[in-house]
Design a protein around this motif. Structure first.
Motif, PDB file in Angstrom:
ATOM      1  N   MET A  27      34.254  51.183  96.939  1.00  0.00           N
ATOM      2  CA  MET A  27      35.212  50.765  97.969  1.00  0.00           C
ATOM      3  C   MET A  27      35.309  51.815  99.073  1.00  0.00           C
ATOM      4  O   MET A  27      35.350  51.491 100.255  1.00  0.00           O
ATOM      5  CB  MET A  27      36.601  50.531  97.363  1.00  0.00           C
ATOM      6  CG  MET A  27      36.662  49.332  96.447  1.00  0.00           C
ATOM      7  SD  MET A  27      38.354  48.877  96.004  1.00  0.00           S
ATOM      8  CE  MET A  27      38.763  47.757  97.344  1.00  0.00           C
ATOM      9  N   ASN A  28      35.379  53.077  98.681  1.00  0.00           N
ATOM     10  CA  ASN A  28      35.488  54.131  99.683  1.00  0.00           C
ATOM     11  C   ASN A  28      34.232  54.226 100.539  1.00  0.00           C
ATOM     12  O   ASN A  28      34.300  54.485 101.737  1.00  0.00           O
ATOM     13  CB  ASN A  28      35.773  55.484  99.024  1.00  0.00           C
ATOM     14  CG  ASN A  28      37.228  55.595  98.565  1.00  0.00           C
ATOM     15  OD1 ASN A  28      38.093  54.881  99.063  1.00  0.00           O
ATOM     16  ND2 ASN A  28      37.487  56.479  97.627  1.00  0.00           N
ATOM     17  N   ALA A  52      42.278  48.283  94.963  1.00  0.00           N
ATOM     18  CA  ALA A  52      42.232  49.469  95.811  1.00  0.00           C
ATOM     19  C   ALA A  52      41.583  50.619  95.065  1.00  0.00           C
ATOM     20  O   ALA A  52      41.509  50.617  93.840  1.00  0.00           O
ATOM     21  CB  ALA A  52      43.649  49.855  96.225  1.00  0.00           C
ATOM     22  N   PRO A  53      41.127  51.613  95.812  1.00  0.00           N
ATOM     23  CA  PRO A  53      40.583  52.810  95.173  1.00  0.00           C
ATOM     24  C   PRO A  53      41.673  53.539  94.367  1.00  0.00           C
ATOM     25  O   PRO A  53      42.867  53.296  94.578  1.00  0.00           O
ATOM     26  CB  PRO A  53      40.122  53.670  96.350  1.00  0.00           C
ATOM     27  CG  PRO A  53      40.052  52.752  97.518  1.00  0.00           C
ATOM     28  CD  PRO A  53      41.027  51.670  97.279  1.00  0.00           C
ATOM     29  N   ASP A  54      41.240  54.444  93.501  1.00  0.00           N
ATOM     30  CA  ASP A  54      42.154  55.130  92.581  1.00  0.00           C
ATOM     31  C   ASP A  54      43.358  55.772  93.268  1.00  0.00           C
ATOM     32  O   ASP A  54      44.464  55.746  92.739  1.00  0.00           O
ATOM     33  CB  ASP A  54      41.398  56.212  91.790  1.00  0.00           C
ATOM     34  CG  ASP A  54      40.500  55.594  90.734  1.00  0.00           C
ATOM     35  OD1 ASP A  54      40.692  54.394  90.428  1.00  0.00           O
ATOM     36  OD2 ASP A  54      39.607  56.293  90.222  1.00  0.00           O
ATOM     37  N   PHE A  87      45.215  54.802  95.395  1.00  0.00           N
ATOM     38  CA  PHE A  87      46.296  53.873  95.731  1.00  0.00           C
ATOM     39  C   PHE A  87      46.760  53.041  94.541  1.00  0.00           C
ATOM     40  O   PHE A  87      47.639  52.212  94.664  1.00  0.00           O
ATOM     41  CB  PHE A  87      45.828  52.940  96.864  1.00  0.00           C
ATOM     42  CG  PHE A  87      45.606  53.668  98.165  1.00  0.00           C
ATOM     43  CD1 PHE A  87      46.655  53.878  99.049  1.00  0.00           C
ATOM     44  CD2 PHE A  87      44.359  54.177  98.491  1.00  0.00           C
ATOM     45  CE1 PHE A  87      46.467  54.558 100.233  1.00  0.00           C
ATOM     46  CE2 PHE A  87      44.156  54.867  99.679  1.00  0.00           C
ATOM     47  CZ  PHE A  87      45.213  55.063 100.554  1.00  0.00           C
ATOM     48  N   GLN A 110      34.132  51.566  90.981  1.00  0.00           N
ATOM     49  CA  GLN A 110      34.792  50.741  91.991  1.00  0.00           C
ATOM     50  C   GLN A 110      35.379  51.573  93.131  1.00  0.00           C
ATOM     51  O   GLN A 110      35.258  51.225  94.302  1.00  0.00           O
ATOM     52  CB  GLN A 110      35.892  49.897  91.334  1.00  0.00           C
ATOM     53  CG  GLN A 110      36.418  48.820  92.267  1.00  0.00           C
ATOM     54  CD  GLN A 110      37.809  48.351  91.899  1.00  0.00           C
ATOM     55  OE1 GLN A 110      38.531  48.986  91.153  1.00  0.00           O
ATOM     56  NE2 GLN A 110      38.193  47.221  92.440  1.00  0.00           N
ATOM     57  N   THR A 111      36.025  52.686  92.768  1.00  0.00           N
ATOM     58  CA  THR A 111      36.643  53.527  93.790  1.00  0.00           C
ATOM     59  C   THR A 111      35.606  54.049  94.766  1.00  0.00           C
ATOM     60  O   THR A 111      35.766  53.974  95.986  1.00  0.00           O
ATOM     61  CB  THR A 111      37.369  54.712  93.126  1.00  0.00           C
ATOM     62  OG1 THR A 111      38.520  54.199  92.469  1.00  0.00           O
ATOM     63  CG2 THR A 111      37.805  55.747  94.149  1.00  0.00           C
ATOM     64  N   GLU A 112      34.489  54.539  94.225  1.00  0.00           N
ATOM     65  CA  GLU A 112      33.448  55.094  95.081  1.00  0.00           C
ATOM     66  C   GLU A 112      32.813  53.991  95.932  1.00  0.00           C
ATOM     67  O   GLU A 112      32.537  54.197  97.114  1.00  0.00           O
ATOM     68  CB  GLU A 112      32.400  55.811  94.212  1.00  0.00           C
ATOM     69  CG  GLU A 112      31.374  56.625  94.988  1.00  0.00           C
ATOM     70  CD  GLU A 112      31.968  57.671  95.936  1.00  0.00           C
ATOM     71  OE1 GLU A 112      33.132  58.087  95.739  1.00  0.00           O
ATOM     72  OE2 GLU A 112      31.271  58.056  96.897  1.00  0.00           O
ATOM     73  N   LEU A 127      46.584  56.893  84.638  1.00  0.00           N
ATOM     74  CA  LEU A 127      46.472  56.756  86.094  1.00  0.00           C
ATOM     75  C   LEU A 127      46.325  58.106  86.782  1.00  0.00           C
ATOM     76  O   LEU A 127      46.174  58.165  87.987  1.00  0.00           O
ATOM     77  CB  LEU A 127      47.712  56.032  86.644  1.00  0.00           C
ATOM     78  CG  LEU A 127      47.658  54.501  86.682  1.00  0.00           C
ATOM     79  CD1 LEU A 127      48.980  53.954  87.178  1.00  0.00           C
ATOM     80  CD2 LEU A 127      46.532  54.008  87.563  1.00  0.00           C
ATOM     81  N   THR A 173      41.734  48.929 102.951  1.00  0.00           N
ATOM     82  CA  THR A 173      40.423  48.728 102.343  1.00  0.00           C
ATOM     83  C   THR A 173      39.623  47.808 103.275  1.00  0.00           C
ATOM     84  O   THR A 173      40.187  47.173 104.158  1.00  0.00           O
ATOM     85  CB  THR A 173      40.563  48.051 100.968  1.00  0.00           C
ATOM     86  OG1 THR A 173      41.240  46.802 101.160  1.00  0.00           O
ATOM     87  CG2 THR A 173      41.373  48.917 100.011  1.00  0.00           C
TER      88      THR A 173
END
Lengths: 347, 386, 141
Positions: free
Chosen positions: B125-126, C67-69, C71, B121-123, A346, B143
């Motif tokens: 979503m952001n 959620a994004p990384d 979080f 996914q992170t990119e 993580l 989000t």
């Protein structure tokens, strides 16, 4: 006379039982926690660190004291887990609590006694009239290497003390320190977890320094154990302060009220200071308090404190140590590992 | 001479996760289909506008106007790129509408395009989050689904909307998309499947949300008097209206109504001298199912709080009084952000021309599209007629 | 140029650390985040800095499960619109609470938390989150 014009604490909400930690490492007997005298320890949330804990404690201190944060002339945060290796925690706290920019600020580090060192420094600045009020904070999110004995006690929490001359709720009559170069516990730059000297942390380190600090304070103030109502010794675990008390001839009941370590673990720079806060939460005006903080490396700071009448009117607005101790949610080891960044994937 | 703006032809790429195609490929594909459909010689096109939200973050490429003109071999005509978050496509249509109305351009190629599947996914979503107020919403952990969940939670409290209701737009739109060969999901989903799909942001689930989609869509728009040269089945833009609301959702008095939609719809109907009852088919921005429920109310199909009732009664199904999203909507056709507003008009044109096959709304003469940006900070409404 | 996030966050520190917004002295409306212009009074408006008390109630909320990384370690987490007692709303995480216990109307107060980190070596962003108002017993005697 110089004294404590306000204080506040903060302990994160999460707890892990030491028996849950022991089970992960194959001990189901419950012996380890019992032996250490630590039954559960506080765990910071994933969004908590020394800066956030310090701000919460400082806000409580200010609310209790009813001072204007613009009167704070110096702010020091003592910790061994500052979020940045370089960049002060104190500036974050100062800005968050609404201090003036015309002040001095620094971070302190002396293992578990950096917060009491900050108290001594602010006392000096107040007594010399360089500042009106100083804010000394001891706060940590202590790390224990997984599986190490430290993992059973390394906890999170902090306390903030406002030091000033006007209308103190407790006066500090005297403080002394005892300092040597004794490497009983350390963390090298860039290392995630501290190392320690195992049994070497006892006799030549904790007991020698706390003992010498205490004796020196008795001598300087011409007092004895009988002159004090409450004793607080740094609490790396539940065993050491009790053993120290026995060596110095302190009756168990005079030590009992300060032993927050049993429920929240060792909060390092916050440890003795949260113990002191708990005594201030309950002590009657006129009570005398004897506190010795210990920091590995090694040194001790001893304080002789008298509770003043003003304390009564400063109660009731701010959460007590017990309020925080009782506000708890247990987490299992997996959640603890997630929160404490022990799950590498993580990041 | 009337100075309406006409649509000479439409086209789109397949919508979906197009692993083998990049942004250029899908944009070109939609552009080519559009030009062929319109029967317009490239030399007649005197301007190009492309709607895109965030190619810079999704693909690393900006300056899409020049890129599209270059690829299509349209010479040195002016190329414009417009952005209004999820309403970028609608903004491109409106840009062309105004350009032609003003007399600055005669025949324009309008494109909408987004390549979303090349980031993690992170990119993703952001990037989607920057359609809302990034500094005061996104950065604090809200989000994009969470913002719509805010609306859903209030809608449930204020009007008694249930979790079952939230599933209805999805079920309807998937059923419609089963007959749309360009749609990302050409299959029906039963309500039980929607209701047990994974939770995104309570009370919104994965199947309440439009997917991540690659795709592009296009129109050829021109002056009314020129369109007969190109096609026998011209469609006309009866009106175009756009309104703005606060960027952040928390700055609005009510979050169960999109004020920008209410006013832009009213304005569009007025400009076209029409009433809602004159509208035969609608494309409403269902990026989340709660969005379609609220839009059903905000355009006036149902009273406030009764959007779910309209869905339950089948009023918004094909064959109902006000068919909504016969294409499958954003949920099932797919939602390549910048392409959506253009794809809505493509669907309405097909419906009005009678080219919508099994999802045809019989005898449709007027269509209305609502394309919203962010959480409703921008609303663009177009009414088309034949 | 500045390292990612540094100046962007620094210039908002007072608003993020202390919920410092502003108030239009002409119409009495409070704004958070601070607005450059009162949207009601416009040029007649007179905006003064105002530090919010940090008390309010939950207007709406959601429990974020994807959620994004940044979080991930906090998931699932609660995010809400809080209606401040001064009458404006803001978007914030709700902490120190079990997600299933959150409800519209719940009283909350501001606390201080880590909002985001720009990677392992970047800056740490701090600011407000909200928590249920805490029981204060004062002291036992």
């Amino acid at each position: 006379m110089v004294g404590i014009v306000g204080y506040g604490v903060y302990v994160p909400r999460y707890r892990i039982k030491t028996t849950d930690i022991a089970e992960v490492w194959g001990d189901t007997s419950g012996r380890i926690g019992k032996g250490l005298g630590v039954f559960e320890k506080s765990v910071p949330g994933p969004d908590e660190d020394v800066a956030t804990i310090s701000v919460e404690a400082a806000r409580n201190a200010i609310k209790r004291s009813q001072i204007d944060p613009k009167d704070i002339g110096a702010l020091y945060v003592g910790s061994e887990s500052h979020p940045y290796a370089v960049k002060p925690t104190g500036t974050i706290v100062a800005e968050a609590i609404g201090c003036t920019h015309d002040m001095t600020c620094a971070d302190f580090e002396f293992a578990c006694k950096a917060g009491t060192a900050a108290m001594q420094v602010t006392m000096g600045l107040v007594l010399s009239k360089m500042i009106k009020i100083g804010l000394a904070i001891g706060s940590d999110t202590a790390q224990g290497r997984p599986g190490d004995a430290l993992e059973y006690s390394a906890a999170a929490g902090g306390a903030a003390f406002l030091i000033g001359m006007k209308n103190p709720l407790a006066t500090i009559e005297e403080t002394v320190s005892f300092t040597t170069d004794t490497p009983d516990f350390w963390r090298r730059e860039g290392e995630d977890f501290p190392s320690h000297g195992a049994r070497f942390t006892g006799e030549p380190a904790y007991f020698r320094h706390v003992g010498e600090g205490a004796k020196s304070l008795f001598k300087k103030t011409k007092t004895t154990v009988d002159d004090y109502d409450y004793f607080i010794f740094h609490m790396p675990n539940g065993k050491f302060p009790i053993a120290m008390g026995k060596q110095l001839g302190v009756p168990a009941e005079k030590l009992e009220d300060s032993l927050v370590v049993r429920q929240i673990g060792n909060t390092y720079s916050g440890s003795a200071m949260i113990g002191l806060a708990r005594i201030l939460d309950i002590a009657k005006p006129g009570s005398k308090i004897f506190m010795v903080a210990y920091g590995s490396g090694a040194g001790s700071d001893a304080f002789s404190i008298t509770v003043e009448d003003a304390i009564e009117e400063r109660r009731g607005q701010v959460p007590t140590v017990d309020d925080y101790i009782e506000r708890k949610t247990y987490v299992d080891y997996a959640t603890y590992a997630k929160f404490r960044r022990k799950i590498k994937a993580l990041g | 001479m009337s100075n309406r703006v006409a649509i000479a032809g439409v086209g789109m790429s397949k919508f979906g996760e197009l692993w083998d195609k990049n942004l250029r490929d899908i944009t070109l594909e939609a552009g080519m289909y559009t030009i062929f459909d319109a029967g317009v010689p490239g030399s007649d096109i005197d301007g190009m506008v492309i709607g895109n939200m965030s190619a810079g973050r999704f693909t690393g490429q900006e300056h899409l106007g020049a890129q599209a003109v270059d690829l299509s071999g349209l010479g040195d005509i002016p190329a414009y790129s417009v952005e209004a978050a999820c309403a970028s496509g609608g903004a491109a249509v409106r840009h062309a509408y105004m350009s032609i109305k003003s007399g600055e351009h005669d025949v324009m190629l309008v494109l909408g395009s987004e390549k979303m599947s090349d980031v993690n996914q992170t990119e993703a979503m952001n990037t989607i989050s920057v359609a809302s107020d990034w500094e005061w919403e996104g950065m604090f952990g809200a989000t994009f689904p969470a913002l719509y969940a805010f609306m859903a939670r209030r809608h449930m409290m204020e009007y008694g909307t249930t979790e079952e209701h939230l599933a209805l737009p999805t079920v309807k739109n998937h059923a419609n998309a089963a007959h749309n060969e360009f749609a990302q999901f050409q299959r029906a989903v039963p309500i039980e499947v929607v209701m047990r799909s994974g939770m995104l942001a309570d009370p919104l689930r994965v199947l309440h949300s439009a997917p991540i989609t690659d795709g592009a869509a296009g129109l050829v728009m021109c002056r009314e008097d020129l369109v007969k040269k190109y096609t026998d089945t011209p469609i006309f833009i009866e009106s175009s209206a756009q309104r703005t609301d606060t960027l952040a959702l928390h700055d609005r008095k009510s979050i169960t109504t999109f004020n920008s939609v209410v006013s832009s719809t009213k304005s569009a109907l007025q400009e076209a001298s029409l009433e809602l009852k004159d509208i035969d088919v609608l494309e409403l921005h269902d990026s989340f199912s709660i969005g379609e429920i609220m839009l059903t109310e905000d355009v006036g199909i149902a009273k406030k709080g009764e959007g779910c009732k309209a869905l339950e009664e089948g009023i918004t199904e094909i064959g109902g009084k006000f068919p909504v999203n016969p294409s499958g909507g954003l949920k099932a056709r797919g939602h390549p952000i910048g392409a959506t507003g253009v794809a809505q008009i493509v669907e309405l044109v097909l419906q009005l021309r009678g080219d919508a096959d099994k999802r045809q709304v019989d005898g449709a003469e007027k269509g209305l599209a609502v394309n919203i940006g962010g959480t409703g900070a921008t609303s663009i409404v177009h009414i088309v007629g034949r | 140029m500045a390292e990612q996030g540094v100046a962007q966050v620094w210039r908002r520190i007072r608003a993020m650390y202390r919920i410092e917004g502003n108030k239009c002295e002409t119409c009495g409306t409070h704004f958070f985040p601070p607005r450059p212009v009162c949207p009601e009074c416009r040029r007649k408006g007179k905006l003064e800095n105002y530090t919010f008390k940090g008390l309010g109630s939950i207007y709406t909320f959601s429990i974020v499960r994807q959620a994004p990384d940044d979080f991930k370690r906090q998931m699932p987490y609660v995010v809400a619109q809080v209606e401040l007692d001064e009458g404006t709303r803001l978007t914030t995480q709700i902490v120190n609470v079990d997600p299933e216990d959150v409800e519209i109307g719940m009283r909350v107060r501001a606390c201080f938390r880590k909002i985001k980190e720009f990677g392992h070596s970047g800056i740490i962003v701090y600011g407000y989150k909200f928590e249920p108002v805490m029981k204060v017993t004062g002291h036992k005697q």
